[in-house]
Motif scaffolding. Structure first.
Motif, PDB file in Angstrom:
ATOM      1  N   ILE A 149       0.845  -1.192   0.000  1.00 41.81           N
ATOM      2  CA  ILE A 149       0.000   0.000   0.000  1.00 41.81           C
ATOM      3  C   ILE A 149       0.884   1.248   0.000  1.00 41.81           C
ATOM      4  CG2 ILE A 149      -1.750   1.302   1.267  1.00 41.81           C
ATOM      5  CD1 ILE A 149      -2.817  -1.300   0.086  1.00 41.81           C
ATOM      6  N   ASP A 150       0.640   2.080  -0.975  1.00 48.26           N
ATOM      7  CA  ASP A 150       1.303   3.385  -1.040  1.00 48.26           C
ATOM      8  C   ASP A 150       0.844   4.217   0.163  1.00 48.26           C
ATOM      9  OD1 ASP A 150       1.705   6.121  -1.625  1.00 48.26           O
ATOM     10  OD2 ASP A 150       1.600   5.753  -3.775  1.00 48.26           O
ATOM     11  N   PRO A 151       1.756   4.589   1.064  1.00 48.23           N
ATOM     12  CA  PRO A 151       1.338   5.289   2.284  1.00 48.23           C
ATOM     13  C   PRO A 151       0.867   6.721   2.034  1.00 48.23           C
ATOM     14  CG  PRO A 151       3.727   5.110   2.213  1.00 48.23           C
ATOM     15  CD  PRO A 151       3.202   4.345   1.030  1.00 48.23           C
ATOM     16  N   VAL A 152       1.136   7.244   0.849  1.00 49.23           N
ATOM     17  CA  VAL A 152       0.726   8.614   0.555  1.00 49.23           C
ATOM     18  C   VAL A 152      -0.707   8.660   0.034  1.00 49.23           C
ATOM     19  CG1 VAL A 152       1.182  10.629  -0.887  1.00 49.23           C
ATOM     20  CG2 VAL A 152       3.073   9.397   0.190  1.00 49.23           C
ATOM     21  N   CYS A 153      -1.023   7.841  -0.963  1.00 46.25           N
ATOM     22  CA  CYS A 153      -2.341   7.928  -1.598  1.00 46.25           C
ATOM     23  C   CYS A 153      -3.239   6.744  -1.268  1.00 46.25           C
ATOM     24  CB  CYS A 153      -2.195   8.063  -3.107  1.00 46.25           C
ATOM     25  SG  CYS A 153      -1.567   6.567  -3.876  1.00 46.25           S
ATOM     26  N   GLY A 154      -2.670   5.667  -0.701  1.00 42.60           N
ATOM     27  CA  GLY A 154      -3.481   4.523  -0.331  1.00 42.60           C
ATOM     28  C   GLY A 154      -3.674   3.499  -1.438  1.00 42.60           C
ATOM     29  N   PHE A 166       5.616   3.196  -3.601  1.00 43.60           N
ATOM     30  CA  PHE A 166       4.757   4.283  -4.078  1.00 43.60           C
ATOM     31  C   PHE A 166       4.340   4.038  -5.517  1.00 43.60           C
ATOM     32  CE2 PHE A 166       7.761   5.633  -0.946  1.00 43.60           C
ATOM     33  CZ  PHE A 166       6.940   6.202   0.008  1.00 43.60           C
ATOM     34  N   CYS A 167       3.162   4.561  -5.865  1.00 42.51           N
ATOM     35  CA  CYS A 167       2.627   4.367  -7.211  1.00 42.51           C
ATOM     36  C   CYS A 167       3.309   5.289  -8.200  1.00 42.51           C
ATOM     37  CB  CYS A 167       1.127   4.624  -7.209  1.00 42.51           C
ATOM     38  SG  CYS A 167       0.696   6.343  -6.892  1.00 42.51           S
ATOM     39  N   SER A 168       3.868   6.386  -7.740  1.00 45.21           N
ATOM     40  CA  SER A 168       4.398   7.393  -8.650  1.00 45.21           C
ATOM     41  C   SER A 168       5.530   8.147  -7.972  1.00 45.21           C
ATOM     42  CB  SER A 168       3.301   8.400  -9.021  1.00 45.21           C
ATOM     43  OG  SER A 168       2.919   9.118  -7.864  1.00 45.21           O
ATOM     44  N   ARG A 169       6.280   8.870  -8.792  1.00 47.82           N
ATOM     45  CA  ARG A 169       7.363   9.669  -8.227  1.00 47.82           C
ATOM     46  C   ARG A 169       6.820  10.790  -7.349  1.00 47.82           C
ATOM     47  NH1 ARG A 169      11.781  12.232 -12.006  1.00 47.82           N
ATOM     48  NH2 ARG A 169      10.335  11.200 -13.393  1.00 47.82           N
ATOM     49  N   GLN A 170       5.653  11.335  -7.726  1.00 52.54           N
ATOM     50  CA  GLN A 170       5.066  12.399  -6.899  1.00 52.54           C
ATOM     51  C   GLN A 170       4.795  11.914  -5.480  1.00 52.54           C
ATOM     52  OE1 GLN A 170       4.224  11.785 -10.105  1.00 52.54           O
ATOM     53  NE2 GLN A 170       3.036  13.476 -10.986  1.00 52.54           N
ATOM     54  N   CYS A 171       4.270  10.699  -5.374  1.00 49.76           N
ATOM     55  CA  CYS A 171       3.985  10.154  -4.041  1.00 49.76           C
ATOM     56  C   CYS A 171       5.280   9.924  -3.266  1.00 49.76           C
ATOM     57  CB  CYS A 171       3.192   8.853  -4.156  1.00 49.76           C
ATOM     58  SG  CYS A 171       1.462   9.124  -4.563  1.00 49.76           S
ATOM     59  N   LYS A 172       6.282   9.392  -3.935  1.00 43.59           N
ATOM     60  CA  LYS A 172       7.570   9.164  -3.274  1.00 43.59           C
ATOM     61  C   LYS A 172       8.162  10.485  -2.774  1.00 43.59           C
ATOM     62  CE  LYS A 172      12.297   7.808  -4.497  1.00 43.59           C
ATOM     63  NZ  LYS A 172      12.810   8.232  -3.226  1.00 43.59           N
ATOM     64  N   HIS A 200      -3.399  13.748  -8.285  1.00 48.12           N
ATOM     65  CA  HIS A 200      -3.166  13.099  -9.575  1.00 48.12           C
ATOM     66  C   HIS A 200      -3.845  11.745  -9.698  1.00 48.12           C
ATOM     67  CE1 HIS A 200       0.217  11.593  -7.103  1.00 48.12           C
ATOM     68  NE2 HIS A 200       0.135  10.507  -7.834  1.00 48.12           N
ATOM     69  N   HIS A 201      -4.552  11.289  -8.653  1.00 45.16           N
ATOM     70  CA  HIS A 201      -5.281  10.030  -8.800  1.00 45.16           C
ATOM     71  C   HIS A 201      -6.731  10.272  -9.090  1.00 45.16           C
ATOM     72  CE1 HIS A 201      -1.813   7.848  -7.814  1.00 45.16           C
ATOM     73  NE2 HIS A 201      -1.720   8.246  -6.607  1.00 45.16           N
TER      74      HIS A 201
HETATM   75 ZN   LIG Z   1       0.432   7.122  -4.831  1.00 47.17          ZN
END
Ligand SMILES: [Zn+2]
Length: 57
Positions: free
Chosen positions: A5-10, A30-36, A56-57
């Motif tokens: 689970i991406d801790p930023v966006c879930g 993370f799903c994306s560089r933005q989340c990282k 962005h989601h």
């Molecule tokens: Zn994400």
């Protein structure tokens, strides 16, 4: 394949495609560089508060 689970966006992210960061000896995915990058800036915010959702989601 393991998912995390991406801790930023879930979002659920696959281990192979995820962006990864190491924080306090634990790997986060993370799903994306933005989340990282959001996590790297302020990890405690996401670890304590949970996923916030990202525009962005
Ligand atoms: Zn994400």
């Amino acid at each position: 394949m393991a998912t995390h689970i991406d801790p930023v966006c879930g979002m659920e992210v696959g281990e192979d495609t995820a962006f990864k960061t190491l924080y306090k000896g634990k790997v986060y995915y993370f799903c994306s560089r933005q989340c990282k990058e959001a996590f790297d800036k302020d990890p405690e915010r996401y670890l304590k508060g949970g996923p916030r959702g990202m525009p962005h989601h």
